[in-house]
Write a protein that holds these residues in place. Structure first.
Motif, PDB file in Angstrom:
ATOM      1  N   THR A 204       0.820  -1.214   0.000  1.00 20.64           N
ATOM      2  CA  THR A 204       0.000   0.000   0.000  1.00 20.64           C
ATOM      3  C   THR A 204       0.855   1.265   0.000  1.00 20.64           C
ATOM      4  OG1 THR A 204      -0.145  -0.091   2.417  1.00 20.64           O
ATOM      5  CG2 THR A 204      -1.916  -1.152   1.154  1.00 20.64           C
ATOM      6  N   LEU A 205       2.025   1.199   0.656  1.00 18.90           N
ATOM      7  CA  LEU A 205       2.912   2.361   0.643  1.00 18.90           C
ATOM      8  C   LEU A 205       3.485   2.600  -0.746  1.00 18.90           C
ATOM      9  CD1 LEU A 205       4.855   1.851   4.009  1.00 18.90           C
ATOM     10  CD2 LEU A 205       2.885   3.334   3.557  1.00 18.90           C
ATOM     11  N   LEU A 206       3.781   1.518  -1.457  1.00 23.55           N
ATOM     12  CA  LEU A 206       4.279   1.659  -2.826  1.00 23.55           C
ATOM     13  C   LEU A 206       3.208   2.261  -3.728  1.00 23.55           C
ATOM     14  CD1 LEU A 206       6.150  -1.767  -3.157  1.00 23.55           C
ATOM     15  CD2 LEU A 206       7.194   0.479  -2.854  1.00 23.55           C
ATOM     16  N   LEU A 210       3.114   5.778  -5.795  1.00 24.86           N
ATOM     17  CA  LEU A 210       2.792   5.798  -7.219  1.00 24.86           C
ATOM     18  C   LEU A 210       1.719   6.847  -7.516  1.00 24.86           C
ATOM     19  CD1 LEU A 210       3.247   4.481 -10.004  1.00 24.86           C
ATOM     20  CD2 LEU A 210       1.449   2.837  -9.408  1.00 24.86           C
ATOM     21  N   SER A 211       0.782   7.009  -6.602  1.00 26.87           N
ATOM     22  CA  SER A 211      -0.317   7.954  -6.826  1.00 26.87           C
ATOM     23  C   SER A 211       0.164   9.398  -6.887  1.00 26.87           C
ATOM     24  CB  SER A 211      -1.367   7.803  -5.717  1.00 26.87           C
ATOM     25  OG  SER A 211      -0.822   8.211  -4.464  1.00 26.87           O
ATOM     26  N   ARG A 212       1.346   9.668  -6.356  1.00 27.98           N
ATOM     27  CA  ARG A 212       1.874  11.025  -6.372  1.00 27.98           C
ATOM     28  C   ARG A 212       2.366  11.443  -7.756  1.00 27.98           C
ATOM     29  NH1 ARG A 212       5.407  10.130  -0.832  1.00 27.98           N
ATOM     30  NH2 ARG A 212       3.646  10.229   0.634  1.00 27.98           N
ATOM     31  N   LEU A 213       2.466  10.488  -8.675  1.00 29.35           N
ATOM     32  CA  LEU A 213       2.944  10.805 -10.018  1.00 29.35           C
ATOM     33  C   LEU A 213       1.844  11.356 -10.904  1.00 29.35           C
ATOM     34  CD1 LEU A 213       5.272   7.735 -10.736  1.00 29.35           C
ATOM     35  CD2 LEU A 213       5.908   9.984  -9.869  1.00 29.35           C
ATOM     36  N   GLY A 214       0.591  11.110 -10.562  1.00 28.92           N
ATOM     37  CA  GLY A 214      -0.496  11.594 -11.398  1.00 28.92           C
ATOM     38  C   GLY A 214      -1.825  10.993 -11.001  1.00 28.92           C
TER      39      GLY A 214
END
Length: 759
Positions: A204-206, A210-214
């Motif tokens: 979940t941390l990964l 990943l969600s911070r990229l777009g």
């Protein structure tokens, strides 16, 4: 554990990874094309990059990233690792080591060199192979193809007086919103393995990173989730399908998972490519086949299938349009279950093996090991003192105390051997360090040199290994700069233009022998002799043997270089070698043949802590002779003693004659030679070759003693290697057999440094 301790562990692991990196690159340079070797090299750089990123070491991360990219091209067979490519990679490994050391010690790195290698690595990754003669020839000027300027667009005349002008226009430019300047969209499939969770990572941390990229949509797939009775608490059953819009590119997506790359299955594709693959997989030709629907009623065989599996199978059957599709889906489900079970079993076995392997080694601070060795040394001394006291006070020799002391002695010996084995390490790290020195000096001198190492796994005490680097460095520099000729001279002499330096380690008679051999021109003895005369190191009329001329290179301030350079010319290198070797209780010999090369042989003790020796008495003094040097002991008879010259005597041993050496006379313990018939002869073999019979007054016995340095507590004494403490508390001197044998050949010990007998 604080951050500094974690960082120190990281740098320790970097040393191991750098050693693995250089070892793998050298194997590739020797022609090894095993994929596992390439993978090991890639993993080493990847691990250093990942750890450096965690500590914010940006320079190290940036260089490792470019290096890793080029290695990935080799791993994927896009780049052939030929000699020119590997030359760049070996230099890159050196810079990577420099960056690691700079990050640890706070130093700096030559930025121009690192930038140049970055450009070379990027060129290799882009398919631009280096020219084989790039180092020997100036690079050819780049030619740029001239591009004709674009023709001016024809101007259309107005169609009417109002000035209307038609403009070509295509409705194909109007696509969907995603195609009209929107951000690229990627489809990511992230499937963790059980190892990811066992190492403390969190999926979940990964995904959060990943969600911070777009903008991202995510779907959790639970198709692999078994029933509760088959659920492995340590297993990994979920995987995620992610669609993300980002302008950061595919590399940024993969960077999120770089710490977990080896512990998961990761697929990243542009959404158009992913959909094309899905379409091609769905459009399978349907072939009608006979099908018996009664198999769907055989629920007995499906009892072990979980409820979710049953629902999926029923839904698939309902959605199937032909009997062929149903057959394929049922077969796929069964095969999937079987393969999953087999994979789970294999994973479980691998986990057990990894767990067993992980518990085989631990990291221990060297200071703790040193303290343990010192305590064991004191234990040996106290055990010897206790035994001596019991022997002096017990005349029967059959008491239970004596039996207990014998058992204590055996136990102490086992403890000591076990502790010494902890400190024993292979010489491989030191040998690998020499590869870089050869490459750098060869580049500076314009020579082509190949380093061959043998016996890298030969073990020796870590204290010896730590002090080997400096003398070996000077010897390597000397061999490359003075020993190996230039390619032109080698070609003229009928030799291979590539010179060879061979570094070898092996055990012999309780010592370690390290040989450095080159196939160069050998020692120019006439030049060495004349240089020594010019520097007032020897008289002009001195008559020296070849061996004595060769040893002139060890004199302080001696150098045959015509001019001072960054490599040599100051006359300190070989002098440092000799002093360093002597400080370790060793010695160095030279064998040279003009036109064929030279061989430097270093003989060193395996450990600087303990020694098995023969305790003897000479002129009232107690000495210890290393047991590894003794061939046999004998009682001389008058008929076996023969005079030779004015001051020399020989002893006849089994129809052969051996020089007889009076140890007391050599060490100035007495002014005249003793009667050999009244003493004991120790037949010894020196490292220089040949045997001598050392005459002593008496033998007290064989003992294991703890070595105490004379240089650290007093000063260097010729003929004496070290000292020890005996069981009765007295100090005994450990004899340097080779120095005594050399003195018997005419190489007299310095009178001011000799030991006088003390009453």
């Amino acid at each position: 554990m604080d951050m500094n301790e974690i960082k120190e562990i990281f740098f320790q692991e970097c040393e191991e990874q750098l050693a693995e990196l250089e070892s793998g690159l050298l194997k590739l340079n020797d022609g090894d094309r095993d994929p596992e070797t390439v993978n090991a090299v890639f993993r080493a750089v990847h691990s250093i990059k990942g750890g450096a990123g965690a500590f914010g070491l940006d320079d190290l991360v940036a260089f490792a990233h470019v290096f890793e990219t080029t290695l990935d091209c080799v791993r994927s067979n896009k780049l052939e690792p030929n000699q020119d490519v590997l030359k760049v990679m070996l230099k890159s490994a050196d810079v990577l080591a420099d960056l690691t050391n700079a990050a640890r010690d706070g130093g700096s790195v030559d930025e121009s060199r690192s930038r140049g290698l970055v450009k070379e690595l990027e060129a290799l990754a882009n398919g631009e192979l280096p020219s084989p003669s790039a180092s020997a020839e100036a690079p050819a000027p780049k030619t740029t193809a001239k591009v004709a300027p674009p023709a001016p667009a024809p101007t259309s005349k107005p169609t009417d007086d109002s000035g209307f002008q038609p403009v070509p226009f295509s409705f194909d430019d109007f696509g969907g919103e995603d195609d009209a300047g929107g951000m690229p969209t990627y489809e990511v499939i992230f499937k963790p393995r059980y190892e990811l969770y066992s190492k403390g990572n969190d999926a979940t941390l990964l995904l959060r990173d990943l969600s911070r990229l777009g903008e991202m949509t995510i779907y959790c797939n639970t198709d692999d989730l078994p029933g509760l009775e088959e659920l492995d608490p340590e297993g990994a059953y979920f995987f995620w399908n992610v669609t993300i819009k980002t302008d950061k590119g595919e590399d940024a997506i993969r960077t999120v998972f770089e710490f977990a790359e080896w512990d998961c299955e990761l697929t990243v594709k542009p959404v158009e490519e992913a959909r094309a693959d899905a379409t091609s997989n769905d459009e399978l030709p349907m072939v009608p086949v006979p099908f018996d629907l009664s198999i769907l009623d055989e629920t007995g065989a499906m009892e072990e299938v979980s409820a979710s599996d049953a629902r999926e199978t029923a839904a698939a059957v309902a959605a199937a349009e032909t009997a062929s599709n149903v057959t394929q889906m049922v077969a796929a489900r069964v095969e999937k279950k079987e393969s999953a079970a087999a994979a789970a079993a294999a994973a479980s076995a691998a986990a057990q093996n990894n767990a067993a392997g992980a518990g085989q080694t631990i990291r221990v601070d060297l200071d703790r090991v040193d303290r343990l060795i010192n305590l064991v040394g004191e234990l040996v001394i106290n055990q010897a003192m206790l035994s001596q006291s019991v022997i002096e006070n017990d005349t029967t020799g059959t008491s239970s105390i004596n039996m207990g002391l014998e058992e204590l002695q055996q136990l102490t010996r086992e403890i000591q051997d076990s502790v010494m084995a902890i400190r024993a390490q292979p010489v491989k790290p030191v040998f690998q360090r020499m590869s870089r020195i050869v490459r750098e000096i060869a580049d500076m001198t314009g020579k082509s040199i190949r380093l061959i190492t043998e016996g890298e796994n030969t073990e020796v005490d870590k204290t010896v290994i730590d002090k080997l680097a400096e003398p070996l460095t000077h010897m390597i520099r000397n061999a490359v700069d003075h020993g190996i000729e230039t390619p032109e001279k080698r070609a003229a002499a009928g030799k291979n233009t590539e010179g060879t330096v061979r570094l070898t380690a092996k055990h012999r008679s309780g010592r370690i022998l390290i040989e450095l051999a080159d196939d160069g021109a050998g020692i120019n003895r006439e030049k060495v002799r004349q240089k020594a005369i010019d520097n007032d190191l020897i008289p002009a009329d001195s008559n020296l043997s070849d061996e004595e001329i060769d040893n002139l290179i060890f004199l302080p301030g001696f150098s045959t270089a015509d001019k001072i350079s960054d490599i040599s010319g100051r006359g300190v290198g070989m002098d440092v070698v000799k002093r360093s070797i002597q400080a370790l209780g060793g010695r160095i010999n030279i064998t040279s043949k003009p036109g064929h090369g030279s061989v430097f042989t270093m003989s060193l003790p395996l450990t600087l802590a303990v020694l098995d020796g023969m305790v003897v008495t000479v002129a009232g003094q107690t000495l210890v002779v290393p047991l590894t040097a003794i061939v046999e002991t004998l009682q001389p008879e008058a008929a076996a003693i023969h005079s030779f010259g004015a001051n020399h005597r020989l002893i006849s041993i089994r129809n052969s004659f051996c020089p007889l050496v009076d140890v007391g006379r050599i060490l100035n313990f007495r002014a005249t030679q003793a009667n050999p018939v009244e003493g004991v002869a120790l037949l010894v073999e020196s490292e220089g070759g040949g045997q001598r019979a050392l005459m002593v007054d008496a033998i007290q016995g064989q003992r294991q003693v703890v070595i105490k340095s004379l240089e650290a507590n007093y000063t260097h004494v010729p003929g004496i290697a070290a000292a020890t403490i005996l069981g009765d508390g007295r100090v005994a001197l450990i004899l340097d057999v080779d120095a005594v044998v050399g003195a018997s050949r005419g190489q007299s010990l310095k009178a001011e440094m000799s030991l006088a007998a003390v009453g």
